[in-house]
Write a protein that holds these residues in place. Structure first.
Motif, PDB file in Angstrom:
ATOM      1  N   GLU B   6       4.614 -38.901 -43.766  1.00 14.92           N
ATOM      2  CA  GLU B   6       5.480 -38.018 -42.970  1.00 14.92           C
ATOM      3  C   GLU B   6       6.306 -38.835 -41.974  1.00 14.92           C
ATOM      4  OE1 GLU B   6       2.738 -33.932 -42.951  1.00 14.92           O
ATOM      5  OE2 GLU B   6       2.659 -35.350 -41.262  1.00 14.92           O
ATOM      6  N   SER B   7       5.686 -39.847 -41.401  1.00 19.18           N
ATOM      7  CA  SER B   7       6.421 -40.706 -40.459  1.00 19.18           C
ATOM      8  C   SER B   7       7.547 -41.441 -41.177  1.00 19.18           C
ATOM      9  CB  SER B   7       5.472 -41.726 -39.827  1.00 19.18           C
ATOM     10  OG  SER B   7       4.500 -41.085 -39.052  1.00 19.18           O
ATOM     11  N   ILE B   8       7.261 -41.921 -42.381  1.00 18.76           N
ATOM     12  CA  ILE B   8       8.291 -42.637 -43.156  1.00 18.76           C
ATOM     13  C   ILE B   8       9.434 -41.671 -43.497  1.00 18.76           C
ATOM     14  CG2 ILE B   8       8.772 -43.806 -45.338  1.00 18.76           C
ATOM     15  CD1 ILE B   8       5.773 -44.755 -45.232  1.00 18.76           C
ATOM     16  N   ARG B   9       9.088 -40.460 -43.927  1.00 24.52           N
ATOM     17  CA  ARG B   9      10.132 -39.471 -44.251  1.00 24.52           C
ATOM     18  C   ARG B   9      10.970 -39.133 -43.012  1.00 24.52           C
ATOM     19  NH1 ARG B   9       6.388 -37.841 -48.217  1.00 24.52           N
ATOM     20  NH2 ARG B   9       7.391 -37.674 -50.275  1.00 24.52           N
ATOM     21  N   SER B  10      10.310 -39.066 -41.880  1.00 20.83           N
ATOM     22  CA  SER B  10      11.028 -38.756 -40.643  1.00 20.83           C
ATOM     23  C   SER B  10      12.028 -39.867 -40.297  1.00 20.83           C
ATOM     24  CB  SER B  10      10.011 -38.583 -39.500  1.00 20.83           C
ATOM     25  OG  SER B  10      10.670 -38.409 -38.278  1.00 20.83           O
ATOM     26  N   VAL B  11      11.602 -41.119 -40.465  1.00 19.81           N
ATOM     27  CA  VAL B  11      12.513 -42.249 -40.199  1.00 19.81           C
ATOM     28  C   VAL B  11      13.646 -42.254 -41.221  1.00 19.81           C
ATOM     29  CG1 VAL B  11      12.691 -44.764 -40.260  1.00 19.81           C
ATOM     30  CG2 VAL B  11      10.816 -43.681 -39.014  1.00 19.81           C
ATOM     31  N   LEU B  12      13.327 -41.967 -42.472  1.00 22.23           N
ATOM     32  CA  LEU B  12      14.380 -41.912 -43.505  1.00 22.23           C
ATOM     33  C   LEU B  12      15.403 -40.827 -43.168  1.00 22.23           C
ATOM     34  CD1 LEU B  12      12.265 -42.373 -46.756  1.00 22.23           C
ATOM     35  CD2 LEU B  12      14.049 -43.925 -45.938  1.00 22.23           C
ATOM     36  N   LYS B  13      14.918 -39.747 -42.587  1.00 18.45           N
ATOM     37  CA  LYS B  13      15.819 -38.638 -42.252  1.00 18.45           C
ATOM     38  C   LYS B  13      16.798 -39.045 -41.152  1.00 18.45           C
ATOM     39  CE  LYS B  13      15.524 -33.664 -42.109  1.00 18.45           C
ATOM     40  NZ  LYS B  13      14.622 -32.561 -42.452  1.00 18.45           N
ATOM     41  N   LEU B  25      11.959 -35.669 -51.761  1.00 19.23           N
ATOM     42  CA  LEU B  25      11.686 -36.837 -52.602  1.00 19.23           C
ATOM     43  C   LEU B  25      10.193 -37.004 -52.843  1.00 19.23           C
ATOM     44  CD1 LEU B  25      14.087 -39.441 -50.917  1.00 19.23           C
ATOM     45  CD2 LEU B  25      14.382 -38.372 -53.159  1.00 19.23           C
ATOM     46  N   ALA B  26       9.859 -37.396 -54.071  1.00 15.76           N
ATOM     47  CA  ALA B  26       8.475 -37.761 -54.354  1.00 15.76           C
ATOM     48  C   ALA B  26       8.217 -39.159 -53.796  1.00 15.76           C
ATOM     49  CB  ALA B  26       8.240 -37.745 -55.864  1.00 15.76           C
ATOM     50  N   ASP B  27       6.944 -39.472 -53.622  1.00 17.81           N
ATOM     51  CA  ASP B  27       6.602 -40.758 -52.998  1.00 17.81           C
ATOM     52  C   ASP B  27       7.136 -41.955 -53.782  1.00 17.81           C
ATOM     53  OD1 ASP B  27       5.335 -39.290 -51.111  1.00 17.81           O
ATOM     54  OD2 ASP B  27       3.293 -39.795 -51.740  1.00 17.81           O
ATOM     55  N   ASP B  28       7.265 -41.810 -55.088  1.00 21.74           N
ATOM     56  CA  ASP B  28       7.708 -42.943 -55.908  1.00 21.74           C
ATOM     57  C   ASP B  28       9.172 -42.866 -56.319  1.00 21.74           C
ATOM     58  OD1 ASP B  28       5.253 -44.307 -55.874  1.00 21.74           O
ATOM     59  OD2 ASP B  28       4.456 -42.983 -57.426  1.00 21.74           O
ATOM     60  N   ASP B  29       9.913 -41.890 -55.826  1.00 20.55           N
ATOM     61  CA  ASP B  29      11.343 -41.803 -56.158  1.00 20.55           C
ATOM     62  C   ASP B  29      12.084 -43.014 -55.600  1.00 20.55           C
ATOM     63  OD1 ASP B  29      11.125 -39.474 -57.538  1.00 20.55           O
ATOM     64  OD2 ASP B  29      11.889 -38.181 -55.934  1.00 20.55           O
ATOM     65  N   ASP B  30      13.119 -43.444 -56.340  1.00 19.81           N
ATOM     66  CA  ASP B  30      13.904 -44.623 -55.950  1.00 19.81           C
ATOM     67  C   ASP B  30      14.844 -44.253 -54.790  1.00 19.81           C
ATOM     68  OD1 ASP B  30      15.939 -46.666 -55.800  1.00 19.81           O
ATOM     69  OD2 ASP B  30      15.284 -47.349 -57.771  1.00 19.81           O
ATOM     70  N   LEU B  31      14.616 -44.870 -53.638  1.00 21.08           N
ATOM     71  CA  LEU B  31      15.420 -44.535 -52.452  1.00 21.08           C
ATOM     72  C   LEU B  31      16.863 -45.010 -52.592  1.00 21.08           C
ATOM     73  CD1 LEU B  31      12.847 -45.306 -49.608  1.00 21.08           C
ATOM     74  CD2 LEU B  31      13.474 -43.081 -50.557  1.00 21.08           C
ATOM     75  N   SER B  68      10.894 -47.308 -52.347  1.00 21.36           N
ATOM     76  CA  SER B  68      10.314 -45.959 -52.397  1.00 21.36           C
ATOM     77  C   SER B  68       9.462 -45.734 -51.150  1.00 21.36           C
ATOM     78  CB  SER B  68       9.442 -45.795 -53.644  1.00 21.36           C
ATOM     79  OG  SER B  68       8.298 -46.638 -53.561  1.00 21.36           O
ATOM     80  N   ILE B  69       9.117 -44.497 -50.935  1.00 18.77           N
ATOM     81  CA  ILE B  69       8.217 -44.183 -49.812  1.00 18.77           C
ATOM     82  C   ILE B  69       6.886 -44.897 -50.011  1.00 18.77           C
ATOM     83  CG2 ILE B  69       6.895 -42.284 -48.772  1.00 18.77           C
ATOM     84  CD1 ILE B  69       9.444 -40.523 -49.346  1.00 18.77           C
ATOM     85  N   SER B  70       6.432 -44.958 -51.249  1.00 23.60           N
ATOM     86  CA  SER B  70       5.166 -45.645 -51.534  1.00 23.60           C
ATOM     87  C   SER B  70       5.244 -47.131 -51.196  1.00 23.60           C
ATOM     88  CB  SER B  70       4.794 -45.485 -53.014  1.00 23.60           C
ATOM     89  OG  SER B  70       4.518 -44.148 -53.315  1.00 23.60           O
ATOM     90  N   SER B  71       6.383 -47.763 -51.523  1.00 22.07           N
ATOM     91  CA  SER B  71       6.491 -49.207 -51.261  1.00 22.07           C
ATOM     92  C   SER B  71       6.614 -49.481 -49.759  1.00 22.07           C
ATOM     93  CB  SER B  71       7.666 -49.817 -52.037  1.00 22.07           C
ATOM     94  OG  SER B  71       8.895 -49.268 -51.615  1.00 22.07           O
ATOM     95  N   VAL B  72       7.279 -48.587 -49.039  1.00 21.16           N
ATOM     96  CA  VAL B  72       7.347 -48.739 -47.578  1.00 21.16           C
ATOM     97  C   VAL B  72       5.944 -48.587 -46.992  1.00 21.16           C
ATOM     98  CG1 VAL B  72       8.252 -47.778 -45.420  1.00 21.16           C
ATOM     99  CG2 VAL B  72       9.732 -47.930 -47.437  1.00 21.16           C
ATOM    100  N   ARG B  73       5.216 -47.592 -47.504  1.00 16.02           N
ATOM    101  CA  ARG B  73       3.845 -47.380 -47.039  1.00 16.02           C
ATOM    102  C   ARG B  73       2.989 -48.620 -47.297  1.00 16.02           C
ATOM    103  NH1 ARG B  73       0.178 -42.892 -46.537  1.00 16.02           N
ATOM    104  NH2 ARG B  73      -1.946 -43.653 -46.824  1.00 16.02           N
ATOM    105  N   ALA B  74       3.130 -49.198 -48.498  1.00 15.03           N
ATOM    106  CA  ALA B  74       2.356 -50.398 -48.832  1.00 15.03           C
ATOM    107  C   ALA B  74       2.695 -51.542 -47.870  1.00 15.03           C
ATOM    108  CB  ALA B  74       2.638 -50.816 -50.273  1.00 15.03           C
ATOM    109  N   ALA B  75       3.976 -51.660 -47.530  1.00 19.67           N
ATOM    110  CA  ALA B  75       4.387 -52.718 -46.602  1.00 19.67           C
ATOM    111  C   ALA B  75       3.763 -52.494 -45.229  1.00 19.67           C
ATOM    112  CB  ALA B  75       5.918 -52.745 -46.491  1.00 19.67           C
ATOM    113  N   LEU B  76       3.781 -51.232 -44.775  1.00 18.71           N
ATOM    114  CA  LEU B  76       3.181 -50.929 -43.470  1.00 18.71           C
ATOM    115  C   LEU B  76       1.680 -51.201 -43.487  1.00 18.71           C
ATOM    116  CD1 LEU B  76       5.061 -47.597 -42.610  1.00 18.71           C
ATOM    117  CD2 LEU B  76       5.326 -49.804 -41.463  1.00 18.71           C
TER     118      LEU B  76
END
Lengths: 133, 85
Positions: B6-13, B25-31, B68-76
């Motif tokens: 949710e935090s990542i989606r908020s920053v993306l917004k 967007l799904a977690d694995d969708d290509d940003l 993707s949201i998943s890859s950002v999450r993995a980085a965090l």
């Protein structure tokens, strides 16, 4: 000899927003000390010039099309000429990547169309590429 | 409680300038296919640094990190930031 081309457009307003929101942290991530020297005290003119530099960096990224190596933004330095031309100085792994790709010369053309900075990078590639990996 | 995604989606917004609402967007969708530019990805990174009081090392400033949201999450998570999905 072959040629690789990269092109990019960067809205100036986005750079203005980044400068307002992140200030020095934004400029330090993306622009070298030399690129930041001599920027106008007029915030819009400064944002326009930074947008132009960023567009040139991104155009160069598109020329390089990196896969395994991650070029750092600070490893691509844009040196603006007096007119709309510029040269590119590469450092570190980015310079090694260009060498491996046989890039021998890069010409950059810069411009501003309405509120959007543009850059086109054209690189000559030698057919005899470096074997160093 | 706000989750990491949710935090990542908020920053993306606020910083991603995507062509679509990040909530769709799904977690694995290509940003990048969703409209993320290289310039915006830097703003996303700076905003995440503010949000979590961290600094992304240079080697993580790649397109793959922000794909993707998943890859950002993995980085965090690799930087010690953890949360529930």
């Amino acid at each position: 000899m072959s040629v690789a081309v990269g092109i990019d457009f960067q809205p100036i307003s986005e750079v203005e927003d980044s400068l307002r929101t992140f200030g020095k942290r934004y400029t330090q991530k993306l622009y070298t000390t030399a690129e930041l020297q001599g920027l106008s005290s007029d915030s819009h003119v400064a944002a326009r010039d930074l947008a132009t530099i960023f567009a040139a960096k991104e155009a160069m990224m598109k020329v390089l099309q990196p896969t395994d190596v991650v070029p750092g933004w600070l490893d691509i330095e844009v040196r603006r000429g007096l007119d709309s031309s510029a040269s590119i100085a590469l450092r570190g792994e980015t310079a090694e990547l260009a060498l491996r790709q046989g890039i021998t010369d890069v010409t950059v053309s810069l411009g501003v169309v309405r509120e959007c900075a543009t850059a086109i990078a054209v690189a000559q590639k030698s057919d005899r590429r470096s074997n160093s990996q | 409680m706000t989750t990491l995604n949710e935090s990542i989606r908020s920053v993306l917004k606020t910083q991603g300038r995507l062509a679509v609402d990040p909530e769709t967007l799904a977690d694995d969708d290509d940003l990048y296919r969703a409209g993320l530019s290289s310039h915006s990805s830097v703003n996303v990174m700076l905003s995440l640094e503010n949000e979590f009081d961290i600094e992304f090392p240079d080697e993580m400033l790649s397109k793959a990190t922000f794909r993707s949201i998943s890859s950002v999450r993995a980085a965090l998570e690799s930087l010690g930031i953890h949360g529930t999905a």
